[in-house]
Design an enzyme around this catalytic site. Sequence first.
Site, mmCIF file in Angstrom:
data_model
loop_
_atom_site.group_PDB
_atom_site.id
_atom_site.type_symbol
_atom_site.label_atom_id
_atom_site.label_comp_id
_atom_site.label_asym_id
_atom_site.label_seq_id
_atom_site.Cartn_x
_atom_site.Cartn_y
_atom_site.Cartn_z
ATOM 1 N N GLY A 147 99.090 0.379 37.901
ATOM 2 C CA GLY A 147 100.440 0.006 38.318
ATOM 3 C C GLY A 147 100.668 0.243 39.781
ATOM 4 O O GLY A 147 99.736 0.480 40.550
ATOM 5 N N ASP A 184 91.079 13.419 36.551
ATOM 6 C CA ASP A 184 90.876 12.442 37.630
ATOM 7 C C ASP A 184 91.176 13.084 38.988
ATOM 8 O O ASP A 184 91.911 12.530 39.814
ATOM 9 C CB ASP A 184 91.762 11.201 37.403
ATOM 10 C CG ASP A 184 91.282 10.006 38.220
ATOM 11 O OD1 ASP A 184 90.149 10.058 38.763
ATOM 12 O OD2 ASP A 184 92.029 9.017 38.320
#
Length: 374
Positions: free
Chosen positions: A44, A166
């Site tokens: 996004g 991450d």
Amino acid sequence: MSSRPAQLPQATAYTMDSVTDNHTGLSSPMVVKEYNEIGKGAFGTVVQAKLKFDSAPDTPDSWYGPFAIKRVPAQTEYKSRELETLRAVNHPNVIQLKYFFDKLDPRDNIVYQNLVMECLPSTLQIEIKNYRVHQLILPLSHIKVYSYQIARAMMYLHAQGICHRDIKPSNILIDPKTLVLKICDFGSAKKLEPNAPSVSYICSRFYRAPELIVGCQIYSTKIDIWGLGCVIAEMFLGRAIFQGEDPYLQLREISKLLGPPGKEFVYRSNPGYDGPTYSTKLFSSSIPTRFAKVFNNASTDAVDLLMHVLVYEPELRPTPRRIMCHQFFDDLKNREFRVRPRNRTDELSVEHLFRFSDYELQVLGSLTSHLQLY
Ligand SMILES: Nc1ncnc2c1ncn2[C@@H]1O[C@H](COP(=O)(O)OP(=O)(O)OP(=O)(O)O)[C@@H](O)[C@H]1O
């Protein structure tokens, strides 16, 4: 040297009937004024925005923000975990969720989840690059202050079993004027249960722990510690330490520094692994000699920390609280210690980095005495 532009450009505004305040849990109609895009990821976009209650007059005081709104398609199991995680956390070094709402985009008829977060002006990736273009690296004091804050965020997250999965410089937000640091992007984060499998194809390649590369599915929060080691290394080198061109070559890059992975490590990580293990020794020198050579601009205590963190065996990597107690951070505990942000003439105290919440004190336990100011 750049961060993002301070001036907000032209905005587009719209009204949402139901915006939930993360703190109170109450929903109200609010007007959202969106400015420029400040980030783009695989899932996004992130835009700068201000919000005000719909009933409030349109005066400068009524607008809250600027915030960062992360917009991702709603209703996928993967992404709703990000909202769940952000709602559960509250720490000075973890990005704070302020509001959230769902919005249908008429252009593609998809409902998007909007996460309204506090906004920081830069990332560690941008900061490292800012110095690199001048053939410089961050000042040592900045490396210490930033690394310590990442470890502190990890202590908080890992104590609750939350693994970020991450860790990389673009997911570490900073304010170069104050050296405040906050971890963001909880889109991959997961609460890991002991002995429960999780996908191994997680984490950006350069920062992937070796057990993930060989396909381990029952891993621990120690994969984040590997990521932290890579991020600290990158601050010293000005570039990512292990830059493999594909997932297997990533392991080859690691073995250039650490030597080949041991058979036991590979078997324990994934008994079915049949990829390359680069078992030919690439160097004759010892590991400490190679670390000292690669990090020839780093102090002995920095090299010692990196050598303890960047190891194959996850169990041997230190916990975040042990990392916070490492001698590399000893300077920060001195009440006289000051750090000077770039483009500023004044110096800042870092005493607040050692003001722990009751929860953190509980997690630190007997190590609290190692983190006293002097
Ligand atoms: N709260 C914030 N304040 C300022 N900038 C932000 C904020 N959150 C995200 N960003 C910016 O947007 C970028 C993308 O955000 P994020 O990593 O959360 O999205 P993503 O879709 O998961 O990205 P990726 O695919 O790279 O993991 C970040 O690297 C950062 O530059």
